[in-house]
Design an enzyme around this catalytic site. Structure first.
Site, PDB file in Angstrom:
ATOM      1  N   ASN A 118       0.856  -1.183   0.000  1.00 59.30           N
ATOM      2  CA  ASN A 118       0.000   0.000   0.000  1.00 59.30           C
ATOM      3  C   ASN A 118       0.893   1.235   0.000  1.00 59.30           C
ATOM      4  OD1 ASN A 118      -2.207   1.720   0.244  1.00 59.30           O
ATOM      5  ND2 ASN A 118      -2.411   1.441   2.452  1.00 59.30           N
ATOM      6  N   THR A 119       0.462   2.280  -0.659  1.00 61.69           N
ATOM      7  CA  THR A 119       1.171   3.554  -0.596  1.00 61.69           C
ATOM      8  C   THR A 119       0.313   4.544   0.164  1.00 61.69           C
ATOM      9  OG1 THR A 119       2.275   5.295  -1.866  1.00 61.69           O
ATOM     10  CG2 THR A 119       0.353   4.284  -2.908  1.00 61.69           C
ATOM     11  N   HIS A 120       0.966   5.274   1.070  1.00 60.24           N
ATOM     12  CA  HIS A 120       0.228   6.145   2.001  1.00 60.24           C
ATOM     13  C   HIS A 120       0.882   7.525   2.026  1.00 60.24           C
ATOM     14  CE1 HIS A 120      -2.231   7.120   5.502  1.00 60.24           C
ATOM     15  NE2 HIS A 120      -1.152   7.684   6.012  1.00 60.24           N
TER      16      HIS A 120
HETATM   17  C1  GAR Z   1      -2.435   8.652  -2.895  1.00 61.80           C
HETATM   18  O1  GAR Z   1      -1.752   9.821  -2.526  1.00 61.80           O
HETATM   19  C2  GAR Z   1      -2.347   7.629  -1.790  1.00 61.80           C
HETATM   20  O2  GAR Z   1      -1.174   7.739  -1.027  1.00 61.80           O
HETATM   21  C3  GAR Z   1      -3.541   7.953  -0.942  1.00 61.80           C
HETATM   22  O3  GAR Z   1      -4.532   8.280  -1.850  1.00 61.80           O
HETATM   23  C4  GAR Z   1      -3.935   8.894  -2.978  1.00 61.80           C
HETATM   24  C5  GAR Z   1      -4.534   8.266  -4.209  1.00 61.80           C
HETATM   25  O4  GAR Z   1      -4.232   9.000  -5.340  1.00 61.80           O
HETATM   26  N1  GAR Z   1      -3.884   6.832  -0.127  1.00 61.80           N
HETATM   27  C6  GAR Z   1      -4.324   6.932   1.116  1.00 61.80           C
HETATM   28  O5  GAR Z   1      -4.571   7.988   1.657  1.00 61.80           O
HETATM   29  C7  GAR Z   1      -4.519   5.605   1.811  1.00 61.80           C
HETATM   30  N2  GAR Z   1      -4.714   5.784   3.210  1.00 61.80           N
HETATM   31  P1  GAR Z   1      -4.560   8.422  -6.784  1.00 61.80           P
HETATM   32  O6  GAR Z   1      -5.964   7.830  -6.738  1.00 61.80           O
HETATM   33  O7  GAR Z   1      -4.480   9.617  -7.682  1.00 61.80           O
HETATM   34  O8  GAR Z   1      -3.522   7.381  -7.104  1.00 61.80           O
END
Ligand code: GAR
Length: 209
Positions: free
Chosen positions: A106-108
């Site tokens: 997961n990326t956070h």
């Molecule tokens: C990303 O920045 C990711 O880190 C975050 O949502 C965004 C999705 O962007 N995730 C979280 O906050 C998880 N807790 P995207 O839909 O443009 O890839």
């Protein structure tokens, strides 16, 4: 090539970058399916790229365990080597992680362990922190508690809003995600198995790709 299933809930900019990276065969991975918990832009990116995409919405199931089981079925049907949560805003249940041990990242948008949860950027600003960033980690049953794979830092600037900070974080987060997922994929292709939490050194991982 390693088989990726990507889970999304939102804009899908990280998914889009992964899809672009996968066009280069030497990247070592292919997105075999995209699953979403709701209709969202990420889902549309997949459809436009010709990647099978499916919405598995919690509201369509009587309770959380049934949704979790349906998601497990939908994901495992694609026999993924790696599952990438890219802006997937739901917690994965224990059933999911049991079926895919050591294969979910997961990326956070924070420097974990600071600011876990669904509002990391907002919480970072509210706390007055002067630095933020993004963390790629192995998913475990906690909320953003798994072992870190990589972290990248960005400054919080005076006058930042949730939108400006989110944008700066994504500008650092996306290349990190693409680089690390590619590295993991190529390690799997070379038969080195997964590095990191629950790596589970599953020899079948290498044979599958
Ligand atoms: C990303 O920045 C990711 O880190 C975050 O949502 C965004 C999705 O962007 N995730 C979280 O906050 C998880 N807790 P995207 O839909 O443009 O890839």
């Amino acid at each position: 090539r390693a088989r990726l299933v990507v889970l999304v809930s939102g804009a899908g900019s990280n998914l889009l970058a992964l899809l672009e990276a996968c066009e280069e065969p030497s990247y070592g991975a292919q997105v075999v399916a995209v699953l979403a918990d709701r209709a969202c832009a990420g889902f549309d990116h997949a459809a436009r790229a010709g990647v099978p995409a499916q919405v598995v919405a919690p509201g369509d199931f009587p309770d959380r365990p049934h949704w979790d089981q349906a998601l497990v079925r939908a994901v495992t049907a694609w026999e993924p080597d790696l599952v990438v949560c890219a802006g997937f805003m739901r917690l994965l249940g224990p059933g999911f992680l049991e079926r895919l041990p050591g294969r979910v990242v997961n990326t956070h948008p924070s420097l974990l362990p600071d600011f876990p949860g669904a509002h990391a950027v907002r919480d970072t600003l509210a706390a007055g922190a002067d630095r933020s960033g993004a963390t790629l980690f192995w998913v475990d049953e906690g909320v953003d508690t798994g072992e870190h794979i990589a972290q990248v830092e960005v400054e919080v600037l005076p006058g930042d809003t949730e939108a400006t900070l989110t944008q700066r974080i994504k500008a650092a987060e996306t290349p990190q995600l693409v680089a690390q997922v590619g590295r993991l994929a190529r390690e799997m292709v070379r038969g080195e198995g997964l590095q990191g939490a629950g790596a589970g050194a599953d020899p079948e991982v290498a044979q599958d790709v």
